[in-house]
Design a protein around this motif. Sequence first.
Motif, PDB file in Angstrom:
ATOM      1  N   ILE A  77      13.403  35.127  27.376  1.00 23.31           N
ATOM      2  CA  ILE A  77      14.419  34.160  27.814  1.00 23.31           C
ATOM      3  C   ILE A  77      15.767  34.498  27.171  1.00 23.31           C
ATOM      4  CG2 ILE A  77      15.144  31.719  27.691  1.00 23.31           C
ATOM      5  CD1 ILE A  77      12.259  30.896  27.992  1.00 23.31           C
ATOM      6  N   GLN A  78      15.759  34.868  25.898  1.00 25.13           N
ATOM      7  CA  GLN A  78      17.021  35.221  25.228  1.00 25.13           C
ATOM      8  C   GLN A  78      17.630  36.474  25.844  1.00 25.13           C
ATOM      9  OE1 GLN A  78      16.202  35.338  20.963  1.00 25.13           O
ATOM     10  NE2 GLN A  78      16.618  33.149  20.777  1.00 25.13           N
ATOM     11  N   VAL A  82       4.422  32.469  31.358  1.00 26.44           N
ATOM     12  CA  VAL A  82       4.112  31.060  31.101  1.00 26.44           C
ATOM     13  C   VAL A  82       2.783  30.695  31.769  1.00 26.44           C
ATOM     14  CG1 VAL A  82       4.846  28.682  31.610  1.00 26.44           C
ATOM     15  CG2 VAL A  82       6.508  30.345  30.747  1.00 26.44           C
ATOM     16  N   TYR A 103       2.039  34.503  24.481  1.00 23.03           N
ATOM     17  CA  TYR A 103       2.512  34.010  23.177  1.00 23.03           C
ATOM     18  C   TYR A 103       3.966  33.530  23.275  1.00 23.03           C
ATOM     19  CZ  TYR A 103       3.567  33.948  18.173  1.00 23.03           C
ATOM     20  OH  TYR A 103       3.949  33.565  16.916  1.00 23.03           O
ATOM     21  N   CYS A 104       4.206  32.318  22.750  1.00 16.65           N
ATOM     22  CA  CYS A 104       5.517  31.651  22.837  1.00 16.65           C
ATOM     23  C   CYS A 104       6.679  32.565  22.445  1.00 16.65           C
ATOM     24  CB  CYS A 104       5.585  30.445  21.917  1.00 16.65           C
ATOM     25  SG  CYS A 104       4.067  29.510  21.745  1.00 16.65           S
ATOM     26  N   VAL A 105       6.522  33.291  21.334  1.00 20.17           N
ATOM     27  CA  VAL A 105       7.636  34.086  20.816  1.00 20.17           C
ATOM     28  C   VAL A 105       7.995  35.208  21.795  1.00 20.17           C
ATOM     29  CG1 VAL A 105       8.353  35.638  18.948  1.00 20.17           C
ATOM     30  CG2 VAL A 105       7.206  33.490  18.415  1.00 20.17           C
ATOM     31  N   ILE A 140       8.973  35.873  33.487  1.00 19.62           N
ATOM     32  CA  ILE A 140       8.796  34.787  32.515  1.00 19.62           C
ATOM     33  C   ILE A 140       7.861  33.715  33.078  1.00 19.62           C
ATOM     34  CG2 ILE A 140       9.999  32.933  31.273  1.00 19.62           C
ATOM     35  CD1 ILE A 140      12.460  34.867  31.180  1.00 19.62           C
ATOM     36  N   ILE A 142      13.188  36.581  35.449  1.00 22.43           N
ATOM     37  CA  ILE A 142      12.820  35.151  35.541  1.00 22.43           C
ATOM     38  C   ILE A 142      11.405  35.020  36.113  1.00 22.43           C
ATOM     39  CG2 ILE A 142      13.325  32.956  36.706  1.00 22.43           C
ATOM     40  CD1 ILE A 142      15.365  33.447  34.629  1.00 22.43           C
ATOM     41  N   ILE A 189       7.631  34.987  25.060  1.00 21.79           N
ATOM     42  CA  ILE A 189       8.335  34.303  26.155  1.00 21.79           C
ATOM     43  C   ILE A 189       9.783  34.029  25.735  1.00 21.79           C
ATOM     44  CG2 ILE A 189       8.404  32.226  27.601  1.00 21.79           C
ATOM     45  CD1 ILE A 189       5.359  31.953  27.191  1.00 21.79           C
ATOM     46  N   LEU A 190       9.957  33.524  24.518  1.00 18.63           N
ATOM     47  CA  LEU A 190      11.304  33.178  24.036  1.00 18.63           C
ATOM     48  C   LEU A 190      12.201  34.410  23.951  1.00 18.63           C
ATOM     49  CD1 LEU A 190      10.301  30.567  21.315  1.00 18.63           C
ATOM     50  CD2 LEU A 190      11.665  30.114  23.361  1.00 18.63           C
ATOM     51  N   THR A 191      11.636  35.535  23.506  1.00 16.78           N
ATOM     52  CA  THR A 191      12.411  36.771  23.419  1.00 16.78           C
ATOM     53  C   THR A 191      12.903  37.185  24.809  1.00 16.78           C
ATOM     54  OG1 THR A 191      11.104  37.419  21.503  1.00 16.78           O
ATOM     55  CG2 THR A 191      12.350  39.162  22.594  1.00 16.78           C
ATOM     56  N   VAL A 223      17.305  37.450  29.030  1.00 12.10           N
ATOM     57  CA  VAL A 223      17.901  37.040  30.308  1.00 12.10           C
ATOM     58  C   VAL A 223      19.224  36.316  30.069  1.00 12.10           C
ATOM     59  CG1 VAL A 223      17.615  35.584  32.349  1.00 12.10           C
ATOM     60  CG2 VAL A 223      15.671  36.838  31.474  1.00 12.10           C
TER      61      VAL A 223
END
Lengths: 90, 90, 90, 90
Positions: free
Chosen positions: D41-42, D28, D33-35, D24, D21, D37-39, D44
Amino acid sequence: MKKYPEHKDNIVSLRRVEGQIRGIQKMVAENKYCVDILTQIQSVGAALKRVERHILQKHIENCVVNAVKGKSAIEKDKKLNEIFQLLKKM
Amino acid sequence: MKKYPEHKDNIVSLRRVEGQIRGIQKMVAENKYCVDILTQIQSVGAALKRVERHILQKHIENCVVNAVKGKSAIEKDKKLNEIFQLLKKM
Amino acid sequence: MKKYPEHKDNIVSLRRVEGQIRGIQKMVAENKYCVDILTQIQSVGAALKRVERHILQKHIENCVVNAVKGKSAIEKDKKLNEIFQLLKKM
Amino acid sequence: MKKYPEHKDNIVSLRRVEGQIRGIQKMVAENKYCVDILTQIQSVGAALKRVERHILQKHIENCVVNAVKGKSAIEKDKKLNEIFQLLKKM
């Protein structure tokens, strides 16, 4: 004129899902073991998820991409908002 | 002798799900708008989840509780393991 | 030059998530009641999902829309494929 | 007297989640790059799901099994209802 992408390649999967649902009704009517019924329901749920993802993917590749490339900002925002509403429920 | 709890109160929901799946096939065949098809698929998925939870709940209240109260440690572990397998896929 | 959209409005939520995770560690260390721990874990999971959806939305509105409007078909397909990979895991 | 099962074997996983966390938050803040970050988060989210399932499993094996074996019908129903509430949110 064809407005929307075709999703007919999903008909076979949807027919199989329909058959599975009827099979589950039979299992319930015949008082089969709960865990076997639940396993079948989870299998149908996974099949439906695959169809959902398949159609969503084609929708993004076609309708959303066209709206984004198009001249209407309103149409573009409408398509993006529709996608966000669908994602909320996924 | 009835071994398993009845789930016949779910038949009505499962018939409705079957009707919805047929409706989705028709929407796909008639080339309806993707987002309308996807909304229907999500609605069927939610209905299936409710039936799944309903049957799982009755299964725990009956089969699992009986196995836990019973004398066989093997039977108890079997029932608990089945539940854990189902939870993994939820 | 700023390449990617900012997601700094998510920092507050992510800090709160971090605090909740530490709280859960404390609950586990202090041997709190399982159901209270589980309720907290589900609450953190829901908060993370909200951040995920928030960032995904901004990514689609910015990076994907730009790639679709851009001249490179390769870049467009790359962005769409990234989205489809993320959706598979949602 | 120990009332609840220990979940201390989850502390390591929860510490790793806390570290992720924080990672992440840094991604941020540094405008990654957004993707990517999203990877993260998924990843976690999946780790949290594993801890949740692990604790739920132990809770069922201990607290629920004890309540079911116990003499109090009220206590048994309370435990089962708690489980059903948790399952609704899974």
